[in-house]
Motif scaffolding. Structure first.
Motif, mmCIF file in Angstrom:
data_model
loop_
_atom_site.group_PDB
_atom_site.id
_atom_site.type_symbol
_atom_site.label_atom_id
_atom_site.label_comp_id
_atom_site.label_asym_id
_atom_site.label_seq_id
_atom_site.Cartn_x
_atom_site.Cartn_y
_atom_site.Cartn_z
ATOM 1 N N ASP A 145 -24.649 26.395 74.553
ATOM 2 C CA ASP A 145 -23.899 25.209 74.975
ATOM 3 C C ASP A 145 -22.443 25.623 75.196
ATOM 4 O OD1 ASP A 145 -22.507 22.874 75.219
ATOM 5 O OD2 ASP A 145 -23.575 21.833 73.611
ATOM 6 N N ILE A 146 -22.088 25.798 76.464
ATOM 7 C CA ILE A 146 -20.737 26.319 76.732
ATOM 8 C C ILE A 146 -19.675 25.217 76.709
ATOM 9 C CG2 ILE A 146 -21.370 28.472 77.876
ATOM 10 C CD1 ILE A 146 -21.044 27.075 80.562
ATOM 11 N N SER A 147 -20.110 23.990 76.408
ATOM 12 C CA SER A 147 -19.076 22.987 76.132
ATOM 13 C C SER A 147 -18.531 23.231 74.719
ATOM 14 C CB SER A 147 -19.625 21.569 76.270
ATOM 15 O OG SER A 147 -20.550 21.310 75.246
ATOM 16 N N GLU A 148 -19.342 23.894 73.866
ATOM 17 C CA GLU A 148 -18.882 24.243 72.505
ATOM 18 C C GLU A 148 -18.250 25.626 72.472
ATOM 19 O OE1 GLU A 148 -22.355 24.071 70.040
ATOM 20 O OE2 GLU A 148 -22.413 21.879 70.056
ATOM 21 N N THR A 149 -18.910 26.582 73.125
ATOM 22 C CA THR A 149 -18.404 27.963 73.140
ATOM 23 C C THR A 149 -18.234 28.382 74.604
ATOM 24 O OG1 THR A 149 -20.670 28.791 73.062
ATOM 25 C CG2 THR A 149 -19.527 28.591 70.955
ATOM 26 N N PRO A 150 -17.091 28.050 75.206
ATOM 27 C CA PRO A 150 -16.915 28.260 76.651
ATOM 28 C C PRO A 150 -17.047 29.724 77.071
ATOM 29 C CG PRO A 150 -15.077 27.009 75.695
ATOM 30 C CD PRO A 150 -15.910 27.490 74.553
ATOM 31 N N ILE A 151 -17.436 29.896 78.322
ATOM 32 C CA ILE A 151 -17.476 31.249 78.887
ATOM 33 C C ILE A 151 -16.040 31.707 79.091
ATOM 34 C CG2 ILE A 151 -18.150 32.655 80.891
ATOM 35 C CD1 ILE A 151 -20.555 30.838 81.275
ATOM 36 N N HIS A 152 -15.753 32.896 78.599
ATOM 37 C CA HIS A 152 -14.404 33.449 78.752
ATOM 38 C C HIS A 152 -14.314 34.297 80.006
ATOM 39 C CE1 HIS A 152 -11.106 36.293 77.950
ATOM 40 N NE2 HIS A 152 -10.509 35.187 77.509
#
Ligand code: NAP
Length: 548
Positions: free
Chosen positions: A360-367
């Protein structure tokens, strides 16, 4: 590029380079427009960027690509012979069959001789003095015509994510909208997919069947519903072929030109038990019924929408074993149907597989994207293959890619910088003799698309016939007609819940700096109302247009 002359060379443009009409694009609309104009006796040339016909179905050859419309409601309706000759294999045809069908149509109607493949048009300029359009291809060659017809598709310009390092990945990387022609093997491979729209859902459920390990990077989930696809047996085939008139009549009468007609009841008019039974029925039936054949107010009234949103949310929770993952898959920022509903086959069950991970990249965004894979705020995920199902520069993107110059050198891009304005979604003031099939603010943008394409093409063909019959060579909408249509378009969207949500319907694409603000790009008045309006304009001598 056999029939274009390079004006940079010594050879002057000769009469043969001038056509009555130039069509850009050989997808469903371009092919049919060519067929109709040729029957009128016009000299027509089609320029197509791809190396084959088929448009969307030529480019989007990613695994799992298929119709969400019933196949027999999607094919062309203009030829009874074609309808009887073609046997759709499945209720919801997969991309390879659809592309075969479009190639069959191209051969049957001998379309190829007027289509120039591998030719991307990059510029189109209106010559005011002599009143013709001149197009120029990527390689600098040019051709002219009285009419320029764009058939460039509403969802045809793929967008890559605006993530740092996209170019640095050393493995295989593909955007679904530019899928390669060779087979991509996922067996024993580590695959990462970004994007969970209608495309992402289709590709995820297909790749999951053979993949070594799959990681899905989800920014916002969508509400998906079962497709319930199946093969068409012989008896059903006969029934379909015997009932095409009714099939197309049903499409003509429904809001989105689908086989599914909105239920006339309001959701809260019936008891909770009755609603539940109805929703269960819709959820168990094939196709878009749950979206297009639902209570009349689910896309308008929040309380009504809440009931179907609650129902589909429960279904997702039932189908996904891990409650934490299930919760991530249930959208919380919009209600059911307020964004495009992806139809799926065992999509949610994919997340019950041991070899599938949801990030869930709303929690752990793609850097960033690294040489080895995808780096989020907490770790790096290594992949052999990355798939970008990150969507399109919808509706206006294909226009922006061509430098279209109208009167006084104004470009279409400049004119539409704050959002498109059109008349009937088919023409725009300042750009005479330019006809935009499936253009912005045209019902075809929110439609079982071939049904509305046929309406667009038939209307344009009748217009050109009218002009020929009356020795008219110039058509452009009046400013007043354009303003009034554009206002009407916004009125059709008033009160609809999807105007409160970011999606390509509302012109939002977070990867594009000029598409961060909501602007309504579709037409929500429905295909029947749109058709009536277009017919009335024609019946009144093309009112709202200046004709000379
Ligand atoms: P889409 O609906 O725009 O979905 C794009 C997806 O990529 C979204 O999940 C989006 O997340 C994600 N995304 C984009 N940029 C990202 C980024 N920088 N980082 C992380 N995630 C990112 O595009 P689509 O799925 O290709 O579908 C487009 C339309 O094509 C559909 O709505 C449909 O009309 C048509 N289509 C039809 C069929 C069919 O008929 N069967 C099949 C496929 C597509 P957010 O939601 O958070 O922005």
């Amino acid at each position: 590029m056999n029939n274009l002359k390079n004006t940079e060379s010594d050879e002057p443009i000769v009469m043969a380079d001038r056509y009555d009409a130039i069509i850009i694009g050989a997808g469903i609309s371009g092919m049919y427009q060519l067929h109709r104009l040729r029957k009128l006796g016009l000299g027509v040339r089609v320029f197509e960027a791809g190396d084959g016909v088929g448009g969307t179905w030529y480019w989007n050859r990613y695994p799992g690509a298929r119709f969400d419309s019933e196949s027999y409601s999607y094919g062309y309706s203009f030829s009874e012979e074609l309808l009887q000759e073609w046997d759709w294999q499945e209720h919801f045809s997969a991309q390879p069959e659809t592309l075969r069908y479009l190639n069959f149509v191209a051969d049957k109607f001998d379309l190829r001789k007027d289509i120039e493949l591998g030719t991307r048009i990059t510029r189109a300029t209106f010559n005011e003095q002599d009143r013709y359009w001149e197009v120029q291809s990527e390689s600098g060659n040019r051709a002219r015509a009285e009419f320029l017809i764009t058939a460039i598709g509403p969802i045809s310009v793929p967008t890559m994510p605006n993530i740092d390092g996209v170019e640095s990945f050393q493995g295989e990387a593909y955007h679904t909208g530019k899928w390669p022609h060779h087979t991509v093997d996922f067996k024993d491979k580590r695959v990462g997919i970004i994007g969970t729209g209608a495309t992402g859902v289709q590709v995820i459920q297909e790749v999951a069947k053979t993949v070594g390990h799959l990681t899905v990077f989800q920014r916002r989930p969508n509400f998906c519903a079962p497709l319930h696809n199946s093969p068409i047996d012989e008896a059903t085939q006969r029934k379909i072929k015997g009932s095409y008139p009714e099939i197309f009549k049903r499409c003509r009468e429904s809001h989105g030109a689908f086989l599914h007609k909105t239920d006339s009841r309001a959701a809260l008019e019936v008891s909770a038990e009755e609603r539940e039974v109805f929703y269960e029925k819709l959820y168990s039936e094939p196709g878009f019924g749950i979206w297009m054949g639902n209570f009349r107010d689910i896309l308008v009234t929040q309380e009504a929408n809440d009931t179907i949103t609650d129902f589909v949310s429960r279904k997702i929770r039932e189908r996904v074993s891990d409650p934490v993952i299930a919760e991530k898959l249930v959208p919380k920022d919009h209600g059911f149907g307020t964004r495009r509903v992806p139809l799926e086959t065992n999509y949610y069950e994919v997340y019950n597989q041991d070899n599938v991970l949801l990030v869930d990249i709303s929690e752990t965004p793609i850097h960033n994207i690294s040489r080895k894979g995808i780096v989020t705020s907490i770790r790096e995920y290594e992949f052999d293959i990355i798939i970008y199902a990150t969507g399109f520069d919808a509706i206006t993107g294909a226009f922006d890619k061509i430098d279209i110059q109208g009167v006084n050198g104004q470009t279409l891009k400049e004119k539409w910088i704050d959002g498109p304005s059109t008349y009937l979604g088919l023409q725009t003031a300042g750009f005479p003799n330019l006809l935009t099939l499936v253009g912005p603010h045209n019902a075809a943008t929110f439609c079982n698309i071939p049904r509305c394409i046929e309406q667009n093409v038939d209307w344009v063909t009748d217009l050109i016939r009218f002009m020929r019959d009356n020795n008219l060579h110039y058509i452009v909408p009046t400013q007043e007609a354009e303003e009034s249509w554009t206002e009407h378009v916004f009125e059709t969207a008033e009160g609809l819940l999807f105007t409160k949500v970011d999606s390509w319907f509302m012109g939002v694409n977070r990867n594009l700096p000029h598409k961060l603000k909501r602007r309504f790009l579709l037409y929500a008045g429905g295909a029947p109302a749109y058709r009536e309006r277009c017919d009335a304009v024609a019946a009144n001598g093309y009112e709202g247009f200046l004709l000379e």
